[in-house]
Design an enzyme around this catalytic site. Structure first.
Site, PDB file in Angstrom:
ATOM      1  CB  THR A  50     -13.283  17.010   6.028  1.00 46.74           C
ATOM      2  OG1 THR A  50     -13.117  15.824   6.029  1.00 46.74           O
ATOM      3  CG2 THR A  50     -14.472  17.815   5.004  1.00 46.74           C
ATOM      4  CG  HIS A  98      -0.458  -0.316   2.532  1.00 46.38           C
ATOM      5  ND1 HIS A  98       0.306   0.922   3.170  1.00 46.38           N
ATOM      6  CD2 HIS A  98       0.191  -1.354   3.207  1.00 46.38           C
ATOM      7  CE1 HIS A  98       0.776   0.346   4.369  1.00 46.38           C
ATOM      8  NE2 HIS A  98       0.599  -0.942   4.297  1.00 46.38           N
ATOM      9  NE  ARG A 115      -8.319  13.427  13.240  1.00 49.02           N
ATOM     10  CZ  ARG A 115      -8.519  13.866  11.963  1.00 49.02           C
ATOM     11  NH1 ARG A 115      -7.562  14.369  11.392  1.00 49.02           N
ATOM     12  NH2 ARG A 115      -9.715  13.531  11.294  1.00 49.02           N
ATOM     13  CE  LYS A 119      -8.935   6.545   0.997  1.00 48.86           C
ATOM     14  NZ  LYS A 119      -8.742   7.809   1.205  1.00 48.86           N
ATOM     15  CG  ASP A 133       5.640  -0.670  10.467  1.00 51.37           C
ATOM     16  OD1 ASP A 133       5.923  -1.679  11.090  1.00 51.37           O
ATOM     17  OD2 ASP A 133       6.285  -0.414   9.433  1.00 51.37           O
ATOM     18  CG  ASP A 156       4.572   1.350   4.718  1.00 53.56           C
ATOM     19  OD1 ASP A 156       4.968   1.627   6.068  1.00 53.56           O
ATOM     20  OD2 ASP A 156       4.480  -0.058   4.472  1.00 53.56           O
ATOM     21  CB  ALA A 164      -7.915  17.946   4.369  1.00 54.99           C
ATOM     22  NE  ARG A 181     -14.155   8.136   8.715  1.00 51.94           N
ATOM     23  CZ  ARG A 181     -13.796   8.232   7.730  1.00 51.94           C
ATOM     24  NH1 ARG A 181     -14.366   7.615   6.724  1.00 51.94           N
ATOM     25  NH2 ARG A 181     -12.247   8.574   7.496  1.00 51.94           N
ATOM     26  N   GLY A 208       0.230  -2.979  14.723  1.00 57.34           N
ATOM     27  CA  GLY A 208      -0.635  -2.694  13.494  1.00 57.34           C
ATOM     28  C   GLY A 208      -1.506  -4.058  12.926  1.00 57.34           C
TER      29      GLY A 208
HETATM   30 FE   LIG Z   1       5.777   0.574   7.442  1.00 56.27          FE
END
Ligand SMILES: [Fe+2]
Length: 557
Positions: free
Chosen positions: A520, A12, A489, A37, A153, A328, A410, A440, A184
């Site tokens: 957002t 990913h 946040r 995505k 991770d 990543d 964003a 959310r 993770g």
């Molecule tokens: Fe990683």
């Protein structure tokens, strides 16, 4: 020295960045260009964009650095995990591991594809250990000469979590917790159990958690042994007759897109709670081992803004920097500096004050797109004041300005914005624009100058990666960006870093007395954040936004 860094693992978030003489010039995630995505393909569009921006050809590069070790080292680690019984030898697991290895080995970790796409080069091709690349991405950009660095991770090559000590531009390895003892992995398996996409939708679990109650026991899956966490990977991987060990103990998995009853909310609560405790334990260990209370974090688990906020609030650290591209995609930022460590050298130390490192589009390019789609647009004299007026009147605005951020959030350059004072605004933006889950939360952007007025812990938070309680007396003032547990946040916006965005929020503050806006990401559910003017126009007309402010232009419906 011109160096190029990239992330490519077929898992990913492929990405690339370029630096000249230790100065990071440009960084972009492949998904923003390809529109896929979390694009896991070779980041050829991102690399092309890096070379074009720097005005160099591949044969002018000194080093090309991948944020992963050679494929042969990866498979060795997987074979060891199979042999130890930590990773079940199932048909699917063996097939996936073998297929990835054969493909990555054939491509030499991507370097063969690089030569094929961009031509011959004298550049040194080098593999950089995955957690070292994450660690550099946290330490080099953190702004502390001495720092405890923690990487967490889903998985590296053989790593799950690691601790490093940064000093004088060098990084010393302190310890590694090997995969699959991975936070993770723990979070991802429960994300899947809760009906979401693992390694992608962990945000949704984090957002859902405050709606749950304590009481779900996950000790079998993760425990805090003495000072360190232990994840029971074999149990998390276990599946008998199609039933996972989690489902066997906690009940059937949630069907994606179905309703969420209290039992699932309680599981989300527990997952987040255990994760926070494990992260806290790891950070305490890092501080103890390094004797340093400046903390730098990276790795996908460091995107857990709630866990990060708890660390900040706990007072166990003095200063904290979380690499905004913690997942990543960010290993490109570490890999690109790895050559500076050669021969006992020092890393460039470049405090990251913003993440606006990607493509940008001029007014001329924007005009061209507006003409192509035969749109009526007005050129604004005062972009900030006009937009603030719209927001104060309850309009939902698409905002497209400057360089795109190299981060999953964003940060005010490709944003959908609205008035945070309206308690209905969360639902309005969710239903009309984002089409996403009701629970959310949306995040606020606020002037840095007022952060202490609105938040419990005044802090520099330019990357929306640290959750912070909203002061009780302010929760009713900005209800649509205050989560059910009273947290937010925030992004704190600095005038000298982001003058246009700062002006906009300031103008909104002049009109309303509240220099805070709802911000957002500019995308629809499941899509990558818009990159080009065409992406923005398409998204604008596929949603319930009222107006689009794109460069100097205003487009209304
Ligand atoms: Fe990683």
């Amino acid at each position: 020295m011109i160096t190029l860094g990239f992330n490519y693992s077929q898992m990913h978030d492929s990405s690339a960045c370029i630096a000249r003489d230790g100065e990071l010039l440009y960084a972009v995630a492949e998904e923003r260009l390809s529109r896929i995505k979390h694009d896991a393909g070779f980041p050829h569009l991102a690399i092309r964009a890096c070379l074009d921006f720097a005005g160099v050809r591949a044969d002018q590069l000194d080093a090309v650095c991948a944020g992963w070790p050679a494929p042969s080292r990866m498979i060795l680690s997987d074979l060891k995990s199979f042999a130890k019984g930590e990773f079940p030898i199932s048909y699917t697991n063996v097939l996936n591991v073998t297929r990835t290895f054969v493909s990555m080995a054939h491509q030499n970790g991507g370097f063969n594809l690089f030569r094929h796409r961009f031509g011959p080069t004298k550049a040194q091709m080098r593999f950089v250990d995955h957690h070292l690349a994450h660690a550099i991405s946290a330490y080099s950009y953190g702004g502390f000469d001495k720092a405890a660095v923690v990487v967490m991770d889903g998985r590296g090559a053989w790593e799950a979590s690691s601790i490093w000590y940064g000093q004088d531009g060098r990084l010393d390895h302190v310890l590694t917790i090997p995969w699959p003892n991975s936070l993770g992995l723990f979070y991802a398996q429960f994300t899947q159990y809760l009906g979401f996409v693992p390694n992608s939708d962990e945000w949704k679990v984090m957002g859902l958690a405050p709606y749950g109650s304590p009481g779900v026991n996950l000790d079998e899956f993760i425990s805090l042994k003495e000072e360190i966490y232990h994840v029971s990977a074999p149990l998390l991987f276990e599946s008998k007759n199609g039933t996972s060990a989690i489902a066997k103990r906690l009940g059937p998995e949630r069907t994606p897109e179905s309703g969420i009853d209290d039992s699932f909310k309680n599981v989300a609560f527990a997952v987040q709670d255990y994760c926070e405790n494990a992260v806290q334990a790891l950070v305490k260990l890092a501080i103890e081992k390094t004797g340093c209370r400046n903390l730098c974090l990276a790795g996908g688990v460091a995107l857990n803004s709630k866990a990060n906020g708890k660390i900040q609030a706990s007072g166990i650290v003095e200063n904290i920097f979380v690499q905004p591209a913690a997942s990543d995609d960010g290993v490109a930022l570490g890999a690109v500096y790895a050559p500076y460590l050669d021969g006992g050298g020092r890393l460039p130390m470049k405090p990251m004050r913003h993440a606006y490192l990607g493509p940008e589009f001029s007014d001329a390019e924007i005009e061209k797109a507006l003409l192509t789609y035969k749109l009526r647009a007005v050129k604004l004299e005062d972009v900030a004041a006009t937009t603030a007026e719209f927001l104060a009147n309850g309009k939902i605005i698409g905002w497209f300005q400057g360089r795109i951020a190299f981060a999953p959030r964003a940060l005010g350059h490709r944003s959908i914005m609205a008035d945070p004072r309206d308690p209905e605004m969360n639902a309005k933006v969710n239903n009309a624009v984002k089409f996403r889950e009701w629970w959310r939360p949306f995040a606020p952007s606020m002037l840095k100058e007022v952060a202490g007025e609105y938040l419990e812990y005044a802090c520099d938070s330019p990357f929306m990666i640290l959750t912070n309680p909203v002061r009780p007396q302010k929760r009713d003032i900005i209800p649509s960006v205050t989560h059910v547990d009273g947290s937010a946040r925030p992004q704190t916006v600095e005038k000298d870093i982001n003058p246009l965005y700062w002006n906009l929020i300031n103008e909104f503050g002049k009109r309303t007395g509240v220099p805070v806006i709802l911000n957002t990401s500019f995308n629809l559910r499941g899509e990558a954040i818009v990159n080009t003017p065409t992406d923005a126009i398409r998204t604008f007309f596929s949603s319930g936004m009222d107006a689009l402010v794109i460069g100097s232009y205003l487009v209304e419906k």
